[in-house]
Each structure stands twice: as C-alpha cells, then as structure tokens.
Enzyme design. Structure first.
Site, PDB file in Angstrom:
ATOM      1  N   GLU A 118       6.667 -31.503  -0.170  1.00 39.48           N
ATOM      2  CA  GLU A 118       6.259 -30.129  -0.489  1.00 39.48           C
ATOM      3  C   GLU A 118       7.306 -29.116  -0.022  1.00 39.48           C
ATOM      4  OE1 GLU A 118       2.303 -29.857   1.162  1.00 39.48           O
ATOM      5  OE2 GLU A 118       1.427 -30.908  -0.537  1.00 39.48           O
ATOM      6  N   GLU A 124      -1.189 -35.898  -4.974  1.00 40.93           N
ATOM      7  CA  GLU A 124      -2.284 -35.700  -4.025  1.00 40.93           C
ATOM      8  C   GLU A 124      -3.500 -35.146  -4.769  1.00 40.93           C
ATOM      9  OE1 GLU A 124      -1.314 -33.464  -0.522  1.00 40.93           O
ATOM     10  OE2 GLU A 124       0.213 -34.893   0.145  1.00 40.93           O
TER      11      GLU A 124
END
Length: 603
Positions: free
Chosen positions: A181, A256
């Site tokens: 991320e 995710e």
C-alpha cells in the site's frame, strides 16, 4: 562397496529425488493469471504465522482449505525475525517461515508471499524493526541509505529461506508482493523498483505484485509497470477498471477483501455485516476475479506486537491484543457462522465432481476455576542500573525495543504545579516521593497533570511509561516510545534524569525478587499457580483488573485494559501443561490481586 560406488548411488538418488519435484509456471497474462499455461483463479485466505502458535499452523491452513481456498497469503513481519541488527531467527517455534510454507504445500495449497519490508497489518511499526528508530533522523520507506542497507540485509536473509519454495522450484509460492500500500504513504517509484530488484538479486523469479487502494493517485504512486495490481479492496467492475486504466498490460485482483475489521482499545468489537461480504464474493466468483480474504484467520497480537493508528498528530489509537478481526475462523481456530456462509457459497462454484474438504477435528476448549495468587512483587524493588541522561530520551535510544521505561529526577525550583510531558508515548503513571499522583494517556491526548504541594526539600519525581503499539500506517509512523522530547513543570524544563529500562522480557521476569517490604504503591507483579488435569484452549478473564500484561508458563499473552472492549486474553493449549502452571500478572494500578479464571470465548 567402494567410495566411488557409494558416491554414484548418492548422486543417482539425488537426481531421482529431483526428478520427483514437479516445477510449475505462473505468469501474468494481460488480464488473468496463468498456472502451467491455464487460467487460474486465486481464492486465497490470509493468515500470519507470527500470530499463530506453531502447533496450530496446520490446523489453520486446513480450516482455510475446508472453506474453499486454494491459496494462503502470508505476511512476514521483518521485526519478528530481526530484533537486533544482523541477528535473525528463522528457526525457532513460529519463526520458521520455510516450515509454514512447506505445510501449505503439503496441504495442496498455493502461497502468496507478503514479505514487506513494510506490511501494516495492525502490527507494531508495520513490521519495521524498532532498532531503526535509534537513528535520530532516519527516514523510512524511501531511499535513505541507512534504511535501504537494513532492508537489503533482511531481503537477503529471507530469500535464503524461501527461494527454493517458489513454484519454479516445485514449491507453492506463486507471487511475491513488493512493499505494501505504498500509494497511501509516498510516491518514490525508484524505491519500489529497488525493493523488487533486491528480490531478483537474491533469487526470486516468480511474478511480483503491488497492493493499493482502488483510487487513481494511490495506484499511480504505488504500482510497477510489470507487476500485477492488487486492490485493497475491489469487488465491482469500476474498481477493477481503475487498475486497467493505470496499466492495461497486467492482471489485477482483490488483494484484500475484508470479512471483518480491526478493533482499537476503547471501541466496540467490530462485527461487519456479512450480507455485503457474500454479495462481493459472489461477484468475484461470477466474474472469475482472483481475491484474498484479509483475513480468514487473524490470530493474536501476543506480547508487545499490537500496532496502532494515528491520522493526525494528536490522535493515537492503539490496537487490542486480540486479532480475532471477526474473521471466518475466530481467534481460537473455530469456524464461525460467517465461515459456513462463505463455505456454502464457494461450494456452489465447484465442478460437479468435486466436494469441499472436510473440516479438521475441533480443538479442545477448557474452563479454569478462579486462580489464587500467592505473592506480590514490586517493580520498584526490581529496577536495573540507572542510565544518567541530561534529558529524557525514548526507549529506542537506550537500545530497548518494547515494554516499559522509568524516568526519575529530583525537583529543584518549581516543586508543584502543571507538569507537562512532551511528548508522551504512550501511557504514564506519575509519582512524587513514591506517592501515586495520577496517570496520563496519549490515546486521550493527555499530557498535563497537576503536581500537589509537598513538604519535601528535594521531591523525587518518577514517571513510569508504557510503550504501547507503534503506529503502523500512514504518515506518522516514526513513533518512538517513552518520553520523546522533554518534561517541564510550570514551563521550566526538568534536567538531570536517571532512566531505568524495563523491557519485561523473559530475562527480566526470571530475575524478579521480593523485598519483604509492604506494598504501598502501584506497579506490581502478582504470581500464582493453577493445576490442570487436561489442557485445552482458554481465555483468561481479566475483567477485574485495571491495566497490564499476563504471562502463563513464560508466554506473554499480551495486554489487557479496563477501557475494553477486550477483557479476556487467549491462552492456547500448547502453552499449558497438565499439572502445575504458573501465571504472572503485571498491573500498573492495583495493589492487590483480583480474580482470574479461564473461560471459553472472547466475548
């Protein structure tokens, strides 16, 4: 048989064994993954070896398989494996990453490796080692040469453990994630390229991927041209289209998908709605999009490993010890109603000649009657040698990575009034001449306390600080513990301190001693024993206590805190034994022990 004959047989046996190892190809097509040249939909369940006792690894992997997963995703926490510069542990207990990956392979599943170096994961410092914070001006997740040198050392050591376990070598590792991320943090594409190049240098040859939120600026900053695009999360066409616009030449997937969510101290346990989750999974399955449940099983932030969030300088949200996450497989490894709903949905997509694997045998769960405590030991009678310090420094500057730290000085000039700690990280109890004055809590933005008048000519000020979870996400990750700047009284900076490092680790606990003196101030260890005729998983109910930690047979179960919502700490059966067991509780506030018993659930 002569030496040449023996050597010939050994070579022949080795070649025969090698011929039995079936290597595979896993490649990135324009819009899908190809395993051995055929389209492959990843249905992954994430779990973290560091959060699960090694004795339960196989059980948790089998639970994921029985829910319908064909892949396991695993974060590797750098700071769990390198606690001091150059000192690595990839062998003991649940540090043995290679063994975990081999278990995944033995169960017939594939693996996605998420090695960081930064991972987030609600884990202390996002997986980065606290020793980095001993460098006053360190910059992380960038090309700072000191940081990059440490990253290179970590990747080199981890690559030695996993490179033989890639699909190209007959193992289960399909892909390796580059950082995590990154588009939520910074925009140094050269840094991402350097991380990937390190992996290649040390023998990783499977495809890479990145993972970011499905927004244009995050994807622009966090992706790489020839790496698959992970989306955190994605469950509709518009989110996948964002990835295609950034790079139409690589496949994207939902890296995710959240069946649950994290919980901070002082909140309620998170219980997200299952209806939307099932709708999202059905869309992903209908559209043959690969995805990863984050997490299928959360496990536990044992000891001091829980992280924290902070989205502005005055906000601090430490995470609870449990990483149950309201996941399909709960903290104890039990299948929840969410698990069966997902299992039933995924079963509908199986080929007609296939069935879901059976669930593994349930693990025993026990209750424990009230435990009696037999001795009380004061932290004040167990202080190490003092370190002289002109002004307070955070614990990392004294070579300490976690636990507690005590700052002591005598008041000269101002002796009462407003005491300010700049900046407190994270929770402090304050004493004058051994008398408890009060507490300060960073999570409530508290940093000032009123010191009362005293008749002492030279009052002794003690500030006992607990370092809680380091921030694991976004821009305020440089989060040293203890007192990070100064202490002032009515604006006067207090000088000349004695500092006592209190890591409360195994070595410290093994040397606790009683003084025989009356216990008159908070900050105490309480020791007790309990006897079991059989072992099983349990939760220790700490609802009658204030704030502290618990050890059972030397294992640190983590933090409890009366602010909730967690009042029970998970104690796995492998850490218990038939016969006599020892419990130690450290509480910051209590002078006397309270009841502790074993119960069967987190809530």
């Amino acid at each position: 048989m002569g030496k040449k004959g023996i050597l010939f047989l050994l070579v022949a046996f080795s070649l025969s064994a090698m011929s039995q190892i079936k290597s595979h190809t896993f490649v990135l097509n324009k819009d899908q993954f190809l395993l051995d040249g055929k389209p492959f939909q990843i249905i992954s369940g994430e779990m973290h070896p560091a959060r699960i006792p090694v004795e339960y690894w196989r059980h948790r992997i089998q639970m994921a398989k029985a829910m319908g997963c064909n892949t396991i995703a695993a974060y590797i926490f750098w700071n769990y494996h390198e606690t001091k510069p150059g000192v690595f542990d990839f062998q003991t207990e649940n540090h043995n990453i290679a063994e975990f990956i081999k278990m995944v392979h033995a169960e017939g599943l594939w693996l996605i490796l998420r090695p960081g170096p930064y991972v987030c994961a609600e884990w202390d410092f996002g997986g980065l080692p606290p020793y980095l914070l001993s460098i006053p001006d360190i910059k992380i997740r960038c090309m700072d040469s000191r940081y990059i040198k440490a990253v290179d050392r970590y990747i080199n050591e981890l690559a030695k453990q996993v490179k033989s376990l890639q699909v190209t070598k007959g193992g289960p590792i399909l892909m390796v994630q580059v950082e995590n991320e990154y588009g939520s943090y910074a925009n140094d594409r050269q840094y991402l390229k350097s991380i990937r190049q390190m992996w290649i240098k040390y023998g990783i040859e499977v495809p890479f991927y990145t993972a970011d939120g499905a927004t244009p600026h995050m994807l622009e900053a966090g992706t790489l041209p020839d790496a698959a695009i992970g989306l955190d999360p994605a469950a509709n066409q518009s989110e996948f289209d964002q990835a295609t616009r950034i790079n139409p030449n690589v496949p994207s997937f939902c890296s995710e998908l959240y069946p649950g969510w994290l919980t901070h101290w002082g909140e309620k346990f998170q219980h997200p709605d299952t209806t939307k989750l099932l709708k999202d999974v059905k869309w992903l399955m209908d559209n043959k999009k690969s995805f990863n449940f984050y997490v299928i099983h959360g496990g536990t932030n044992f000891a001091y490993w829980a992280g924290a969030n902070a989205f502005n300088p005055s906000e601090y949200q430490p995470d609870v010890t449990s990483y149950d996450y309201d996941a399909p497989v709960n903290e104890m490894g039990q299948a929840t109603s969410k698990y069966f709903a997902l299992r039933n949905l995924l079963a509908k997509f199986l080929p007609t000649n296939q069935k879901m694997p059976s669930l593994p045998t349930s693990l025993p769960v026990i209750e424990i009657p009230d435990i009696k405590f037999t001795s009380t030991i004061s932290v004040w009678d167990n202080l190490p040698d003092a370190i002289v310090s002109v002004q307070p420094k955070p614990m990392e500057m004294y070579g300490q990575k976690s636990g507690f730290i005590l700052y002591r000085t005598n008041l000269i000039g101002n002796k009462d009034g407003k005491l300010r700690i700049t900046d407190l990280h994270d929770y402090a109890t304050i004493f004058i001449d051994g008398k408890y004055i009060g507490k300060l809590d960073r999570s409530k933005a508290e940093n000032i306390i009123e010191l009362p008048k005293t008749t002492s000519n030279l009052p002794q000020l003690d500030i006992l600080v607990e370092g809680m979870g380091r921030i694991n996400f976004a821009e305020y990750m440089i989060d040293r513990k203890g007192i990070t700047d100064r202490v002032s009284l009515n604006g006067m900076t207090l000088m000349n301190w004695k500092v006592f490092t209190l890591p409360f680790d195994e070595n410290y606990l093994n040397h606790l001693k009683t003084s025989g003196r009356e216990i008159t101030r908070p900050g105490n260890f309480f020791k007790g024993e309990f006897t079991l005729s059989s072992t099983g998983d349990t939760y220790l109910d700490m609802s009658k206590w204030e704030k502290g930690l618990v050890w059972v047979n030397g294992h640190n179960l983590g933090r409890y805190w009366k602010v909730g919502p967690q009042y029970r700490l998970y104690c796995p059966a492998p850490w218990l034994k038939t016969g006599k067991n020892e419990i130690i509780v450290f509480d910051l506030h209590q002078l006397n022990p309270a009841p502790v018993k074993g119960v069967k659930s987190l809530e």
